[in-house]
Design an enzyme around this catalytic site. Structure first.
Site, PDB file in Angstrom:
ATOM      1  N   HIS A 123     106.912  74.630 -76.011  1.00 44.26           N
ATOM      2  CA  HIS A 123     105.442  75.216 -76.245  1.00 44.26           C
ATOM      3  C   HIS A 123     104.630  74.038 -76.473  1.00 44.26           C
ATOM      4  O   HIS A 123     104.938  73.175 -76.742  1.00 44.26           O
ATOM      5  CB  HIS A 123     105.721  75.825 -77.848  1.00 44.26           C
TER       6      HIS A 123
ATOM      7  N   ASN B 153     110.589  71.877 -87.236  1.00 36.27           N
ATOM      8  CA  ASN B 153     111.746  71.819 -88.256  1.00 36.27           C
ATOM      9  C   ASN B 153     112.749  72.837 -88.523  1.00 36.27           C
ATOM     10  O   ASN B 153     113.708  72.414 -89.211  1.00 36.27           O
ATOM     11  CB  ASN B 153     111.085  71.425 -89.475  1.00 36.27           C
TER      12      ASN B 153
ATOM     13  N   ASP C 285     115.711  75.459 -88.931  1.00 36.64           N
ATOM     14  CA  ASP C 285     117.312  75.416 -88.524  1.00 36.64           C
ATOM     15  C   ASP C 285     117.534  76.621 -87.728  1.00 36.64           C
ATOM     16  O   ASP C 285     116.861  77.604 -87.709  1.00 36.64           O
ATOM     17  CB  ASP C 285     118.089  75.503 -89.840  1.00 36.64           C
TER      18      ASP C 285
ATOM     19  N   CYS D  34     101.324  79.600 -72.839  1.00 33.07           N
ATOM     20  CA  CYS D  34     100.909  78.573 -73.837  1.00 33.07           C
ATOM     21  C   CYS D  34     100.360  77.331 -72.971  1.00 33.07           C
ATOM     22  O   CYS D  34      99.255  76.646 -73.561  1.00 33.07           O
ATOM     23  CB  CYS D  34     102.143  78.215 -74.663  1.00 33.07           C
TER      24      CYS D  34
ATOM     25  N   ASP E  60      96.030  74.880 -81.728  1.00 33.56           N
ATOM     26  CA  ASP E  60      97.042  75.788 -81.092  1.00 33.56           C
ATOM     27  C   ASP E  60      96.181  76.955 -80.450  1.00 33.56           C
ATOM     28  O   ASP E  60      95.984  78.215 -81.275  1.00 33.56           O
ATOM     29  CB  ASP E  60      98.309  76.013 -81.675  1.00 33.56           C
TER      30      ASP E  60
END
Length: 683
Positions: free
Chosen positions: A332, A395, A397, A274, A355
């Site tokens: 990342h 974001n 969980d 990356c 990206d």
């Protein structure tokens, strides 16, 4: 009298490069200019003088088969929306006139051919003027990439070196990188990347026309940096088998990669991960004149089923299991580019996520973005492009499950781990800038993160703890682990009941790559703990260098503790993922205050062996604008605790602040030691 003709034409390269802030591209054969601003050519006439009453001049500009022809006028008023050319009557010499050619602020980026047409009463003549390269112009208010602050233009367009942030939030690693956009042939290779793209091959006319838009350019470049759908620059490899190419950690700059790609006839370079994809894309975008910066997201979620939940599984020994397609990368890396979003409205102008790492398809192609950072923060999933994917990366969980005999026997949830720190290099300074608040509403801001650079600071959102109704367990590192020193950590156990307990304790350490599940266990410890009613116990543990040095190298460690109540068989788990800080190479420059252009300089690279065993390796020294070709030195076996020095000489060939970087690849330990020094080169 002999008829009017042109003896020669000068493209006034030094003057134009300076005015267009493209001096770095002086090695490019064609003139390099920026759109939305005039550039000057000078004529040397022969025969009779130029007569404005009877003689006319025209300029023809061509991009592929597209062209525009414009008369040369005597009005210095130019439009920002169309091509024009003029002679300034106040400074006009009838024997050596100058012509100013002005492109619109929305002209297409590319390599243009241009001609001069001279019409007299006696003849018509055409003169080929060669080529010029037209780039975006962040200094022009009418350009879609205009960025209003000079220090940001210097950092995000002109700076040819930077830092990539890796590691973990507890132990940030600042990796030096040379973007190399001014190195010979790199700009031409970046333009050829557009030519090689599927968009250009499918329809040259439409591709040339669309190159006026940084949104379009960003999507093309994002797809072309990886080779999944096209003849892209880099082949990704996360398999740990790099025999057919280069380990991604070996690269120190974009120039070697782009040159290899071009020289091979545009076959993918092996290999990238990356940060390499992102750094090469940053080079291409800066070369094309689009402000760009490299961004790191720590604990980055890859949510394959798009439910904003990442599941992680452990067994009763504390070993992490590869049960889920979802994953969390310890870090990342992507890029942000600055541009107007006329397709979405001015509220979405500014930084956009792009990206190039191939993770998911967008519009059928492995690319991502441009996704407005403002839209990610506001969860505007109705907008272009790829906002839901990036939103999940920062974001999601985390649900952790302990598995025993095929069923889940323990659960915990973490809502703050993903996207715990998002950062980039600070403007004008070799340190971190925290931009987490640009992407998300931060529940509990940690002021220590706002100003720290690559030093260690506490981060409560990464402290992993697990509790049942009866027992609470937490795991924390005593300090940031450093190569050559023991890894010291503490396990804290709290009995929450008025009943004595006997607990089985399993401690487990696994090496892991930043984007993968861990490999086999390399260290473990087992024991029995007696807990009195309501008792708090603290276990201090160490993993010695001899136990991890041959296993970990540049990898990370997943450390976990599982407690089992022998009476109820109830399990609870706490875990940490962390990296071990490598030592830095020290670089000292002699007569640092008198470094000058084309003046021989001397520097010394110093390495001290912190490991518990002798090491040897190969030292590589490089620096865009400082060293023409990389310097390689073999370091003999160096016993623990001793130092070695390597003296080098170099002759700077570019003015400005340049990065001298060194990397030492060890042969008997899986590690690379790095260092850099910023040097100011004066005329």
């Amino acid at each position: 009298m002999e008829d009017l003709s042109i003896k020669y034409v000068s493209v006034e390269k030094p003057e134009n490069l300076e005015k267009h802030r493209t001096e770095g591209f002086s090695s490019s054969k064609p003139l390099v200019v920026r759109r939305g601003a005039p550039f000057k050519i000078s004529l040397q006439l022969k025969g009779r003088p130029f007569n404005p009453q009877t003689d006319t001049v025209g300029i023809k500009v061509m991009l592929g088969r597209l062209y525009v022809t414009m008369p040369v006028t005597f009005s210095t008023k130019v439009s920002s929306s169309r091509w024009s050319a003029y002679m300034d009557p106040e400074f006009m010499n009838l024997q050596t006139p100058s012509i100013f050619i002005s492109s619109p602020a929305s002209a297409s980026v590319g390599s243009y051919r241009f001609q001069l047409h001279l019409f007299t009463q006696e003849s018509k003549r055409r003169y080929n003027l060669g080529k010029f390269i037209l780039l975006c112009n962040p200094w022009c208010r009418e350009d879609a990439v205009y960025i209003p602050f000079e220090d940001q233009r210097e950092e995000y367009v002109q700076n040819d070196s930077g830092l990539l942030f890796m590691g973990t939030t507890k132990n940030l690693v600042s990796r030096p990188w040379s973007f190399d956009q001014y190195e010979p042939s790199i700009l031409e290779t970046c333009l050829n990347l557009l030519q090689v793209s599927p968009q250009h091959q499918r329809g040259r006319r439409s591709d040339y026309l669309n190159r006026n838009n940084p949104i379009y350019i960003g999507r093309v470049v994002s797809a072309m940096i990886n080779s999944e759908d096209d003849r892209g620059v880099l082949k990704g490899n996360w398999s740990n088998n790099f025999k057919e190419g280069v380990h991604p950690s070996t690269w120190t700059g974009s120039g070697d990669i782009l040159k290899q790609w071009a020289l091979s006839g545009y076959r993918p370079v092996k290999y990238g991960q990356c940060w390499v994809f992102a750094a090469v894309m940053c080079t291409v975008m800066r070369a094309l004149g689009i402000p760009c910066r490299v961004v790191t997201n720590y604990n980055s979620a890859h949510d394959t089923n798009k439910n904003l939940v990442i599941e992680e599984y452990y067994n009763e020994k504390g070993e992490k299991l590869n049960y889920s397609k979802d994953s969390i990368w310890n870090f990342h890396v992507w890029v942000e580019c600055w541009m107007a979003r006329q397709d979405l409205g001015s509220g979405m102008n500014g930084w956009q996520v792009l990206d190039p790492t191939p993770q998911e398809r967008s519009g059928g192609v492995f690319c991502c973005g441009p996704a407005p950072v403002k839209a990610i923060k506001d969860q505007r999933i109705d907008m272009f492009y790829d906002i839901p994917f990036v939103y999940a990366e920062v974001n999601a969980d985390v649900h952790t499950v302990i598995v025993s005999q095929g069923r889940g026997v323990g659960y915990s949830k973490d809502t703050e781990r993903v996207g715990s720190l998002i950062c980039t290099k600070a403007v004008g300074l070799p340190r971190l800038q925290n931009i987490t608040g640009d992407y998300k509403f931060i529940k509990s801001p940690n002021p220590s993160l706002a100003s720290r650079s690559s030093t260690v600071a506490e981060d409560s959102t990464l402290r992993r703890a697990s509790s049942s109704k009866k027992v609470l367990v937490s795991l924390s590192l005593d300090k940031a682990p450093v190569a050559g020193e023991p890894i010291s950590f503490t396990v804290k156990v709290i009995n929450k009941q008025d009943v004595a307990k006997t607990m089985k304790v399993c401690l487990n350490a696994q090496a892991k790559e930043y984007n993968n599940s861990p490999s086999e266990t390399f260290w473990e410890s087992h024991g029995i703990m007696q807990l009195a009613p309501m008792e708090v116990k603290v276990l201090s543990q160490q993993i010695l260098p001899v136990q991890y040095e041959d296993v970990v190298g540049d990898d990370l460690i997943n450390l976990a503790v599982v407690l089992e109540d022998t009476a109820s068989q109830e399990l609870c788990l706490a875990s940490e993922e962390f990296n071990i800080a490598s030592p830095n190479l020290l670089i000292q420059v002699e007569d640092e205050n008198s470094t000058g252009l084309n003046k021989e300089q001397t520097a010394t690279v110093i390495f001290t062996n912190p490991f518990s065993q002798p090491v040897s390796g190969v030292l590589t020294v490089a620096g865009a604008g400082l060293i023409q070709e990389k310097l390689l030195f073999r370091m003999p076996l160096l016993p623990p605790g001793l130092s070695v020095e390597q003296r080098i000489t170099f002759i700077p060939n570019k003015v400005g602040t340049k990065m001298l970087q060194a990397s030492l690849t060890l042969t008997n330990i899986r590690s690379t030691i790095r260092g850099f020094k910023m040097i100011s080169i004066k005329i």
